[in-house]
Design a protein around this motif. Sequence first.
Motif, mmCIF file in Angstrom:
data_model
loop_
_atom_site.group_PDB
_atom_site.id
_atom_site.type_symbol
_atom_site.label_atom_id
_atom_site.label_comp_id
_atom_site.label_asym_id
_atom_site.label_seq_id
_atom_site.Cartn_x
_atom_site.Cartn_y
_atom_site.Cartn_z
ATOM 1 N N ALA A 84 -1.428 9.672 5.112
ATOM 2 C CA ALA A 84 -1.030 8.499 4.374
ATOM 3 C C ALA A 84 0.153 9.006 3.150
ATOM 4 O O ALA A 84 -0.035 10.096 2.691
ATOM 5 C CB ALA A 84 -2.142 7.896 3.509
ATOM 6 N N ASP A 110 -2.922 -4.234 -6.201
ATOM 7 C CA ASP A 110 -3.131 -4.512 -4.741
ATOM 8 C C ASP A 110 -1.958 -5.461 -3.940
ATOM 9 O O ASP A 110 -1.717 -5.297 -2.972
ATOM 10 C CB ASP A 110 -4.367 -5.185 -4.711
ATOM 11 C CG ASP A 110 -5.546 -4.450 -4.679
ATOM 12 O OD1 ASP A 110 -5.376 -3.189 -4.828
ATOM 13 O OD2 ASP A 110 -6.558 -5.021 -5.108
ATOM 14 N N ASP A 140 -8.726 11.982 2.045
ATOM 15 C CA ASP A 140 -8.096 11.214 0.765
ATOM 16 C C ASP A 140 -8.594 12.000 -0.482
ATOM 17 O O ASP A 140 -8.019 11.664 -1.642
ATOM 18 C CB ASP A 140 -8.214 9.871 0.712
ATOM 19 C CG ASP A 140 -7.387 9.073 1.976
ATOM 20 O OD1 ASP A 140 -6.565 9.861 2.445
ATOM 21 O OD2 ASP A 140 -7.957 8.052 2.395
ATOM 22 N N VAL A 197 -7.125 6.983 8.080
ATOM 23 C CA VAL A 197 -5.812 7.203 8.425
ATOM 24 C C VAL A 197 -5.825 8.887 8.467
ATOM 25 O O VAL A 197 -6.712 9.661 7.905
ATOM 26 C CB VAL A 197 -4.816 6.938 7.720
ATOM 27 C CG1 VAL A 197 -4.680 5.191 7.787
ATOM 28 C CG2 VAL A 197 -4.903 7.246 6.461
ATOM 29 N N THR A 214 0.485 -2.480 0.760
ATOM 30 C CA THR A 214 -0.480 -1.680 0.313
ATOM 31 C C THR A 214 -1.384 -1.098 1.296
ATOM 32 O O THR A 214 -1.398 -1.491 2.388
ATOM 33 C CB THR A 214 -1.238 -2.530 -0.649
ATOM 34 O OG1 THR A 214 -1.856 -3.801 0.327
ATOM 35 C CG2 THR A 214 -0.684 -3.204 -1.921
ATOM 36 N N ARG A 215 -2.062 -0.226 0.996
ATOM 37 C CA ARG A 215 -2.869 0.741 2.041
ATOM 38 C C ARG A 215 -4.206 -0.336 2.423
ATOM 39 O O ARG A 215 -4.910 -0.875 1.642
ATOM 40 C CB ARG A 215 -3.561 1.608 1.454
ATOM 41 C CG ARG A 215 -4.655 2.598 2.593
ATOM 42 C CD ARG A 215 -4.489 3.891 1.905
ATOM 43 N NE ARG A 215 -5.414 4.767 2.794
ATOM 44 C CZ ARG A 215 -5.430 6.086 2.963
ATOM 45 N NH1 ARG A 215 -4.990 6.642 1.919
ATOM 46 N NH2 ARG A 215 -6.207 6.963 3.823
ATOM 47 N N LYS A 226 10.271 1.699 3.836
ATOM 48 C CA LYS A 226 8.927 2.159 4.543
ATOM 49 C C LYS A 226 9.303 2.061 6.008
ATOM 50 O O LYS A 226 8.997 2.975 6.857
ATOM 51 C CB LYS A 226 7.766 1.116 4.128
ATOM 52 C CG LYS A 226 7.361 1.232 2.811
ATOM 53 C CD LYS A 226 6.147 0.308 2.516
ATOM 54 C CE LYS A 226 6.511 -1.260 2.760
ATOM 55 N NZ LYS A 226 7.592 -1.618 1.827
ATOM 56 N N LEU A 246 0.406 6.397 8.158
ATOM 57 C CA LEU A 246 0.495 5.407 7.162
ATOM 58 C C LEU A 246 1.439 5.698 6.311
ATOM 59 O O LEU A 246 1.579 6.421 5.598
ATOM 60 C CB LEU A 246 -0.670 4.876 6.665
ATOM 61 C CG LEU A 246 -0.785 3.639 5.618
ATOM 62 C CD1 LEU A 246 -0.281 2.259 6.232
ATOM 63 C CD2 LEU A 246 -2.114 3.515 4.960
ATOM 64 N N ARG A 299 2.755 7.456 0.451
ATOM 65 C CA ARG A 299 3.305 6.522 -0.432
ATOM 66 C C ARG A 299 4.835 6.543 -1.008
ATOM 67 O O ARG A 299 4.940 7.953 -1.504
ATOM 68 C CB ARG A 299 2.253 6.309 -1.682
ATOM 69 C CG ARG A 299 2.719 4.929 -2.525
ATOM 70 C CD ARG A 299 1.762 4.770 -3.731
ATOM 71 N NE ARG A 299 2.085 3.597 -4.467
ATOM 72 C CZ ARG A 299 2.472 2.388 -4.174
ATOM 73 N NH1 ARG A 299 1.900 2.041 -2.902
ATOM 74 N NH2 ARG A 299 2.950 1.414 -5.181
ATOM 75 N N THR A 314 3.001 3.428 2.688
ATOM 76 C CA THR A 314 2.941 2.450 1.944
ATOM 77 C C THR A 314 4.230 2.494 0.577
ATOM 78 O O THR A 314 4.591 3.388 0.315
ATOM 79 C CB THR A 314 1.642 2.158 1.338
ATOM 80 O OG1 THR A 314 1.380 3.362 0.590
ATOM 81 C CG2 THR A 314 0.557 2.144 2.245
ATOM 82 N N SER A 363 3.548 0.778 8.368
ATOM 83 C CA SER A 363 3.911 0.737 7.228
ATOM 84 C C SER A 363 3.337 -0.708 6.938
ATOM 85 O O SER A 363 3.327 -1.783 7.433
ATOM 86 C CB SER A 363 5.443 0.495 7.456
ATOM 87 O OG SER A 363 6.080 -0.714 7.838
#
Length: 605
Positions: free
Chosen positions: A434, A573, A57, A431, A425-426, A322, A313, A436, A315, A422
């Motif tokens: 990811a 969050d 990431d 992962v 929030t993460r 999603k 993932l 978003r 988000t 899905s």
Amino acid sequence: MAGLRWRFALLGVPEVMTDQERLPAMSPTQTALLAALALQAGRSVGVDELIDGLYGDSPTRSAGSMITTYVLRLRKVLGPELIVRVGGGYALNVPRTAVDALEFERLAGAPLLGDAAVDAVRLQAALGLWHGTTALVGAIGPLCERRREVLAQHRERARLQWFECQLVLGRHAEILADLAAACELTPFAERLQALRMTALFRCGRQAEALEVFHRVRGLLAQELGIDPSADLAAVQQAILRGCDPQPRSAPVGIEVFGGAETGTPPPGQLPCPPSQLPSPRQLPSPPADLVGREEEIARLASAVRAGGHAVGLVTGMGGVGKSTVVVSAAHAIAADFPDGQLWACLRGSTEAPVGAGEVLAGFLTALGAPAERVPGGVAERAALYRSALAGRSVLVVLDDVGDATEFSRLLPGTAGCAVLISARTRPAIGVSAAVRLEGLRPAESARLVCAILGAERAGAEPAPVAALTAACGELPLAVRALATRLARRPAWTVASLAARLSDEAFLLGELEAGGAGLAEAFDRVFGRLTGSQAQALHALAVTRSRDWSLSAAAAALDLPEAQAERILEALVDAALLTSPGPCHYSCHHLVIAYARAWARTDRQT
């Protein structure tokens, strides 16, 4: 170097060999890049996937150019014909049998045949491919870390099966020393301890076998606060009765463990070999009018297609699409998972989330476990679920995930499987890719309206269509709700609706009347806020802005910056704010509109 036979050894310190020489060691990053290509030998690996695999990431700005540089260096060493450019990525042009890790997974992952002698030879060949105790030693990056763990798990499973075959063949004395060493390395492995107890009993050392049980029971109680499993206790009871705790022959495809005297599989086993189990096809239909999201779907598909514990993932805020993206990505790669696709909606954003135990029960019956043999405890269900997936290639799709502790029990334990998730929030899990989601591009929103209203009707009013989608903030769920409302009223013009959407109350009313479900979704999220968080969101909403620096937000909240930042981060969050950068916050204008309406109805707590 044409004509050479290449071998890529990853099961230990990575090595590259030909039939003539062993190449010098490479840097950790270059080794990791070569490993990423070797683990998908013969298949293209995208540049984005390589960046994720090496840097996770936190890629550097120069990550893409560094990948190019490392590939050029590899091509100088290996030759341009061995690493080829394919589409938007690179492929290692060798057969999969040239990579020891892939050959190990093929041999170790094959189902048991029920012929102990044949199975033992295959498992011995798989284990013999290892030239170290740990795979990918020195190779860095998230991808190598994940595969290192997966390969270790598969090695332990293959070794366990090999021990079982040796017991069936009556070679208990020959393996006793190896069993003791293995138990010292993995003292909590109850199944391995059971095999050691069986071997000791068959060697006439009943007292030592019982001592192993007492030692393991004490260790489990002291370190983990649990009792031995029912299976291990059954082995102890058999030895106390003077009975052989293990059958002398194994049913086809079934891994032997204590308590199988009647021929009926105990609750912790499935009734037939993996090759005879059902292949569930649980994916819901993707929307027929999907627009946009091609890049996001392609990225998820590329990362997850390889299996190997891959986790994709998605988000984003409620209504951003999603579920649509994960289901569409799952359909795109379904053929890569021939043993089936499992799907569950965990309703993590609702007031009634689905527990892991309930989902596991459904998954187990879909995978072939009779309902009456599904264990009662969540931990036991999770263990049987992972056993049911062992050696199979299944895609698991978990929609609307909430509690990370709950859904982590639903992650497969076998390298042939992969997961798409899905969530608002993460969650705090590793992962492979990811994504978003933000709102659609204006042109994509217009295409969605066109798909619902028809090209002729929407094409006749391009400006009002643009105004309508802009009023929705390009949020797919909102755009769909208003376009569907128009489709039900063929006498209305797009302009007649769009002209009134500047009135915030009217916009919210139309969305609610259109069945978008946003009001209910936001009510649930707002209802979970603390008093200070709710007050902060309302204070931001009345500023009529959608972007704030930390200092501007703190001023609006009339709070010190440190205190304001804690509250703002909590709202991030909760997927009500986003943070485009440090000390910078923004909010979708529909969230702002709902926050103002919610405050007016005095629903905050």
